[in-house]
Enzyme design. Sequence first.
Site, PDB file in Angstrom:
ATOM      1  N   ASP A   1     -12.846   5.860   2.004  1.00 13.56           N
ATOM      2  CA  ASP A   1     -11.415   5.842   2.341  1.00 13.56           C
ATOM      3  C   ASP A   1     -10.894   7.259   2.521  1.00 13.56           C
ATOM      4  OD1 ASP A   1      -8.638   5.764   2.399  1.00 13.56           O
ATOM      5  OD2 ASP A   1      -8.417   4.441   0.667  1.00 13.56           O
ATOM      6  N   GLU A  39      -7.203   0.710  -4.429  1.00 13.08           N
ATOM      7  CA  GLU A  39      -7.179   0.593  -2.965  1.00 13.08           C
ATOM      8  C   GLU A  39      -8.508   0.121  -2.365  1.00 13.08           C
ATOM      9  OE1 GLU A  39      -5.573   4.429  -2.042  1.00 13.08           O
ATOM     10  OE2 GLU A  39      -3.648   3.841  -2.913  1.00 13.08           O
ATOM     11  N   ASP A  90       0.878  -1.165   0.000  1.00 11.18           N
ATOM     12  CA  ASP A  90       0.000   0.000   0.000  1.00 11.18           C
ATOM     13  C   ASP A  90       0.918   1.218   0.000  1.00 11.18           C
ATOM     14  OD1 ASP A  90      -1.659   2.126   0.559  1.00 11.18           O
ATOM     15  OD2 ASP A  90      -2.396   1.342   2.480  1.00 11.18           O
ATOM     16  N   LYS A  96       2.806  11.359  -3.483  1.00 11.93           N
ATOM     17  CA  LYS A  96       1.748  10.705  -4.269  1.00 11.93           C
ATOM     18  C   LYS A  96       0.831  11.725  -4.950  1.00 11.93           C
ATOM     19  CE  LYS A  96      -1.628   7.003  -3.547  1.00 11.93           C
ATOM     20  NZ  LYS A  96      -2.054   6.040  -2.505  1.00 11.93           N
TER      21      LYS A  96
HETATM   22  P1  ADP Z   1      -2.577   7.229   3.383  1.00  9.27           P
HETATM   23  O1  ADP Z   1      -3.076   5.935   2.853  1.00  9.27           O
HETATM   24  O2  ADP Z   1      -3.252   8.406   2.772  1.00  9.27           O
HETATM   25  O3  ADP Z   1      -1.114   7.380   3.363  1.00  9.27           O
HETATM   26  P2  ADP Z   1      -3.413   6.342   6.057  1.00  9.27           P
HETATM   27  O4  ADP Z   1      -4.600   5.565   5.678  1.00  9.27           O
HETATM   28  O5  ADP Z   1      -2.282   5.611   6.674  1.00  9.27           O
HETATM   29  O6  ADP Z   1      -2.929   7.290   4.918  1.00  9.27           O
HETATM   30  O7  ADP Z   1      -3.894   7.489   7.044  1.00  9.27           O
HETATM   31  C1  ADP Z   1      -3.018   8.433   7.514  1.00  9.27           C
HETATM   32  C2  ADP Z   1      -3.805   9.545   8.126  1.00  9.27           C
HETATM   33  O8  ADP Z   1      -4.595   9.014   9.178  1.00  9.27           O
HETATM   34  C3  ADP Z   1      -2.922  10.617   8.713  1.00  9.27           C
HETATM   35  O9  ADP Z   1      -3.426  11.893   8.344  1.00  9.27           O
HETATM   36  C4  ADP Z   1      -3.061  10.391  10.196  1.00  9.27           C
HETATM   37  O10 ADP Z   1      -2.920  11.597  10.920  1.00  9.27           O
HETATM   38  C5  ADP Z   1      -4.466   9.859  10.298  1.00  9.27           C
HETATM   39  N1  ADP Z   1      -4.678   9.065  11.504  1.00  9.27           N
HETATM   40  C6  ADP Z   1      -4.049   7.930  11.870  1.00  9.27           C
HETATM   41  N2  ADP Z   1      -4.491   7.510  13.066  1.00  9.27           N
HETATM   42  C7  ADP Z   1      -5.417   8.419  13.459  1.00  9.27           C
HETATM   43  C8  ADP Z   1      -6.231   8.564  14.633  1.00  9.27           C
HETATM   44  N3  ADP Z   1      -6.165   7.687  15.620  1.00  9.27           N
HETATM   45  N4  ADP Z   1      -7.069   9.621  14.694  1.00  9.27           N
HETATM   46  C9  ADP Z   1      -7.128  10.523  13.684  1.00  9.27           C
HETATM   47  N5  ADP Z   1      -6.390  10.453  12.580  1.00  9.27           N
HETATM   48  C10 ADP Z   1      -5.538   9.418  12.467  1.00  9.27           C
HETATM   49 MG    MG Z   2      -4.412   4.828   1.911  1.00 10.61          MG
END
Ligand code: ADP
Ligand code: MG
Length: 503
Positions: free
Chosen positions: A170, A148, A8, A69
């Site tokens: 998502d 995704e 991912d 990205k």
């Molecule tokens: P991506 O796939 O876009 O890289 P993710 O699905 O890993 O991202 O999500 C990352 C985002 O989720 C970040 O903005 C992070 O701050 C937020 N995030 C992760 N855990 C929490 C939480 N417990 N509460 C609020 N936001 C969160």
């Molecule tokens: Mg993602």
Amino acid sequence: MAQAIGIDLGTTYSSAAVVRNGRPELLTNRDGDALTPSVVLFGDDQVLVGAMAKRSATAMPDDCVQFVKRHMGDPHWRFIDSRDKEYSPEELSGLILRRLAEDASMALGEEVRDVVVTVPAYFDDARRTATRQAGEIAQLNVLRLINEPTAAAVAYGLDQGEAGTVFVYDLGGGTFDVTILRASGTEFEVVATDGDRNLGGFDFDNELMRHVAGAVQEQGGPDLMDDPVAQADLRDRCEIAKRTLTTMPSATVVTSAGGRSYTVKVSRDEFEAASRHLLERTEVIAEGVLDDAGLSWRHVDQVLLVGGSTRMPMVRELVRRLSGATPEARINPDEAVSLGAALLADQVSAERAGVAPDMKVRLSIRDVTSQSLGTTALDDRNVRRNVVMIPRNTKIPCKREDVFFTMVPDQRFVLVDITEGEGEDPEYVAKLIEREIPLPAGLPDAAPIKHIMSYDIDGLVHLELFDETNGRHLGEVELDRPLNLDRSDVERMRQAMRRLDIQ
Ligand code: ADP
Ligand code: MG
């Protein structure tokens, strides 16, 4: 046979997973974490990727790059470090992929080469190709790309073998993506999809930062948003506070500026009020996708929350209010995508090797086009119009045909193009390619020329022309990708990466 893994490749966090004993599991990286920040830091003789790079972002903002990205498929965007070295989005994503693959190799005890990489469902052709090229630059063999939300549904669906209409919401770090899938056992069919590539947790961080910076100014402090270093520091602190607000009714942010420290207490209500407009944007897109699919919430059997930002209570409430259902939460929202990609990686690599996959059931995944594809033609008043041949959300692979007519007797060529976008006005669509195709001599006026446009499983687009008068094949246009790197660039970047010390 070396194992194939699922990756991912996220805007803010990336992860890798593998199938073991028929079940997908996350692989931990060299720091012992399941998620690797998608952050790259260029040092004098090494490149840092992940947590250490993220932690150094504040101290070395000029050598640190994140949210790459968002720039995938943009031919003009470059990151320039403090040594004036330039990097394309493909190279930077390649560095993240390389590091994930090396960590996975370490965890598995064998060299990883084959990978399935995930992309947002609304990624267009250029962004998908850029993602494949990032894999090549990282010396990986990209078996497949998978959307995704489809990957997340695969992870969920296989777990429990459930059937019905699935709504995937998502909200990650930098992208928002809504997809409606029809699932039946091991079959997944994408019905409709849309998204916003500039909406994610990052924007929620911005709201909290503005709120806190405002409060610091009210306490007589400087504007923290004015100074890049102070701003980066504020971002880190606010992201942590945002996570706290997911579980607690309030959080405290402590910052310092000009030798003084400032303490700002933020309640969840305040944070939610400041970011309500962002949530509303997701609502508009969610409703739009349902509309596109000709469905309403009562047709939705299951709602999947994907992406770390869906941990926020306001997101869960919104989705509950809209759908009237409690969203699924059996799998961590930031892990589902990678788990699904691992299942597909296992299946594809087993198929290629001619052995039975570790997984017991056969997945069948049907995706849809994310953008409308068409061609332009002159109408009867000699005005050029765009004609959509493959509308967005068409299942792929697909083939569509249309007949156009020559404009004059003995016309000797046609100008064919492939466009991407909606609507009739050529001004509002992107012309991906244009070519002259010669016609045989002696065709009458208004001779029918059949156009067949096809989109294959790997996203390659072909447009073939047939002369209906003489029953002959006239020629073919294959989409060459003006927005992507050419072969020699990819090879050069691939060689350059071999010499890098990636930590
Ligand atoms: P991506 O796939 O876009 O890289 P993710 O699905 O890993 O991202 O999500 C990352 C985002 O989720 C970040 O903005 C992070 O701050 C937020 N995030 C992760 N855990 C929490 C939480 N417990 N509460 C609020 N936001 C969160
Ligand atoms: Mg993602």
